[in-house]
Design a protein around this motif. Structure first.
Motif, PDB file in Angstrom:
ATOM      1  N   ALA A  58       0.957  -1.215   0.188  1.00 40.06           N
ATOM      2  CA  ALA A  58       0.061  -0.099   0.077  1.00 40.06           C
ATOM      3  C   ALA A  58       0.782   1.216  -0.010  1.00 40.06           C
ATOM      4  CB  ALA A  58      -0.732  -0.021   0.918  1.00 40.06           C
ATOM      5  N   ILE A  59       1.910   1.271   0.833  1.00 39.28           N
ATOM      6  CA  ILE A  59       2.839   2.415   0.869  1.00 39.28           C
ATOM      7  C   ILE A  59       3.297   2.605  -0.558  1.00 39.28           C
ATOM      8  CG2 ILE A  59       5.055   3.165   1.854  1.00 39.28           C
ATOM      9  CD1 ILE A  59       4.195   1.850   4.299  1.00 39.28           C
ATOM     10  N   GLY A  60       3.711   1.661  -1.163  1.00 42.10           N
ATOM     11  CA  GLY A  60       4.323   1.401  -2.542  1.00 42.10           C
ATOM     12  C   GLY A  60       3.336   2.284  -3.591  1.00 42.10           C
ATOM     13  N   ALA A  61       2.052   1.712  -3.665  1.00 44.54           N
ATOM     14  CA  ALA A  61       1.134   2.169  -4.305  1.00 44.54           C
ATOM     15  C   ALA A  61       0.765   3.676  -4.190  1.00 44.54           C
ATOM     16  CB  ALA A  61      -0.332   1.505  -4.091  1.00 44.54           C
ATOM     17  N   ILE A  62       0.729   4.106  -2.839  1.00 41.43           N
ATOM     18  CA  ILE A  62       0.575   5.606  -2.228  1.00 41.43           C
ATOM     19  C   ILE A  62       2.096   6.492  -2.674  1.00 41.43           C
ATOM     20  CG2 ILE A  62       0.422   7.063  -0.592  1.00 41.43           C
ATOM     21  CD1 ILE A  62      -0.975   5.013   0.797  1.00 41.43           C
ATOM     22  N   ASP A  63       2.832   6.006  -2.768  1.00 34.84           N
ATOM     23  CA  ASP A  63       4.165   6.575  -3.276  1.00 34.84           C
ATOM     24  C   ASP A  63       4.315   6.746  -4.769  1.00 34.84           C
ATOM     25  OD1 ASP A  63       5.072   6.774  -0.614  1.00 34.84           O
ATOM     26  OD2 ASP A  63       6.638   5.125  -0.820  1.00 34.84           O
ATOM     27  N   ARG A  64       3.697   5.710  -5.339  1.00 36.66           N
ATOM     28  CA  ARG A  64       3.758   5.935  -6.912  1.00 36.66           C
ATOM     29  C   ARG A  64       2.378   7.063  -7.279  1.00 36.66           C
ATOM     30  NH1 ARG A  64       4.394   0.365  -6.191  1.00 36.66           N
ATOM     31  NH2 ARG A  64       2.412  -0.194  -6.284  1.00 36.66           N
ATOM     32  N   SER A  65       1.334   6.884  -6.628  1.00 35.67           N
ATOM     33  CA  SER A  65       0.354   7.763  -6.939  1.00 35.67           C
ATOM     34  C   SER A  65       0.647   9.332  -6.788  1.00 35.67           C
ATOM     35  CB  SER A  65      -0.815   7.421  -5.973  1.00 35.67           C
ATOM     36  OG  SER A  65      -1.350   6.115  -6.261  1.00 35.67           O
ATOM     37  N   ILE A  66       1.449   9.320  -5.690  1.00 35.45           N
ATOM     38  CA  ILE A  66       1.967  10.698  -5.195  1.00 35.45           C
ATOM     39  C   ILE A  66       2.848  11.259  -6.329  1.00 35.45           C
ATOM     40  CG2 ILE A  66       3.529  12.234  -3.834  1.00 35.45           C
ATOM     41  CD1 ILE A  66       1.989  10.697  -1.565  1.00 35.45           C
ATOM     42  N   SER A  67       3.865  10.359  -7.156  1.00 33.33           N
ATOM     43  CA  SER A  67       4.787  10.718  -8.005  1.00 33.33           C
ATOM     44  C   SER A  67       4.006  10.989  -9.352  1.00 33.33           C
ATOM     45  CB  SER A  67       5.566   9.592  -8.164  1.00 33.33           C
ATOM     46  OG  SER A  67       6.491   9.841  -9.225  1.00 33.33           O
ATOM     47  N   ILE A  68       2.995  10.287  -9.650  1.00 30.33           N
ATOM     48  CA  ILE A  68       2.065  10.612 -10.767  1.00 30.33           C
ATOM     49  C   ILE A  68       1.548  12.132 -10.758  1.00 30.33           C
ATOM     50  CG2 ILE A  68       0.122   9.785 -12.316  1.00 30.33           C
ATOM     51  CD1 ILE A  68       1.155   6.869 -11.540  1.00 30.33           C
ATOM     52  N   LEU A  69       1.018  12.213  -9.260  1.00 26.50           N
ATOM     53  CA  LEU A  69       0.244  13.414  -9.174  1.00 26.50           C
ATOM     54  C   LEU A  69       1.461  14.682  -9.226  1.00 26.50           C
ATOM     55  CD1 LEU A  69      -2.227  12.361  -6.431  1.00 26.50           C
ATOM     56  CD2 LEU A  69      -2.846  12.834  -8.869  1.00 26.50           C
ATOM     57  N   GLU A  70       2.363  14.569  -8.811  1.00 22.46           N
ATOM     58  CA  GLU A  70       3.537  15.621  -8.529  1.00 22.46           C
ATOM     59  C   GLU A  70       3.885  15.697 -10.377  1.00 22.46           C
ATOM     60  OE1 GLU A  70       6.403  14.132  -6.126  1.00 22.46           O
ATOM     61  OE2 GLU A  70       5.451  15.292  -4.352  1.00 22.46           O
ATOM     62  N   LYS A  71       4.003  14.730 -11.102  1.00 16.67           N
ATOM     63  CA  LYS A  71       4.466  14.751 -12.631  1.00 16.67           C
ATOM     64  C   LYS A  71       3.275  15.616 -13.142  1.00 16.67           C
ATOM     65  CE  LYS A  71       7.411  10.965 -12.647  1.00 16.67           C
ATOM     66  NZ  LYS A  71       7.425   9.557 -13.301  1.00 16.67           N
ATOM     67  N   LEU A  72       1.993  15.349 -13.118  1.00 12.93           N
ATOM     68  CA  LEU A  72       0.933  15.953 -13.639  1.00 12.93           C
ATOM     69  C   LEU A  72       0.825  17.402 -13.504  1.00 12.93           C
ATOM     70  CD1 LEU A  72      -1.703  13.155 -13.355  1.00 12.93           C
ATOM     71  CD2 LEU A  72      -0.510  13.860 -15.406  1.00 12.93           C
TER      72      LEU A  72
END
Length: 76
Positions: A58-72
């Motif tokens: 779950a932490i990995g998925a959250i980190d990936r989501s945050i990264s995607i949101l930051e890129k967007l």
């Protein structure tokens, strides 16, 4: 008097037999409880490992989501 002593001895032996049976029963109960406790500990340990693994996922998925949101957000 001799007859009374024989009765007392017999009663003592009967009580010792009863005590021995009670002790054997308690030992069996203690062994069973120990095995059950070991099983419960093993089950709980496995559940904790599973929850920790899910938490890490779950932490990995959250980190990936945050990264995607930051890129967007940076593209805006």
């Amino acid at each position: 008097m001799h007859f009374v002593m024989a009765d007392i001895k017999e009663q003592i032996f009967q009580e010792l037999d009863s005590l021995e049976k009670a002790v054997a029963g308690l030992q069996c109960d203690a062994d069973t409880a120990g095995r059950q406790t070991d099983l419960e500990v093993a089950i709980l340990t496995q559940q904790v490992k599973t929850l920790r693994a899910r938490n890490a996922d779950a932490i990995g998925a959250i980190d990936r989501s945050i990264s995607i949101l930051e890129k967007l957000k940076a593209r805006k």
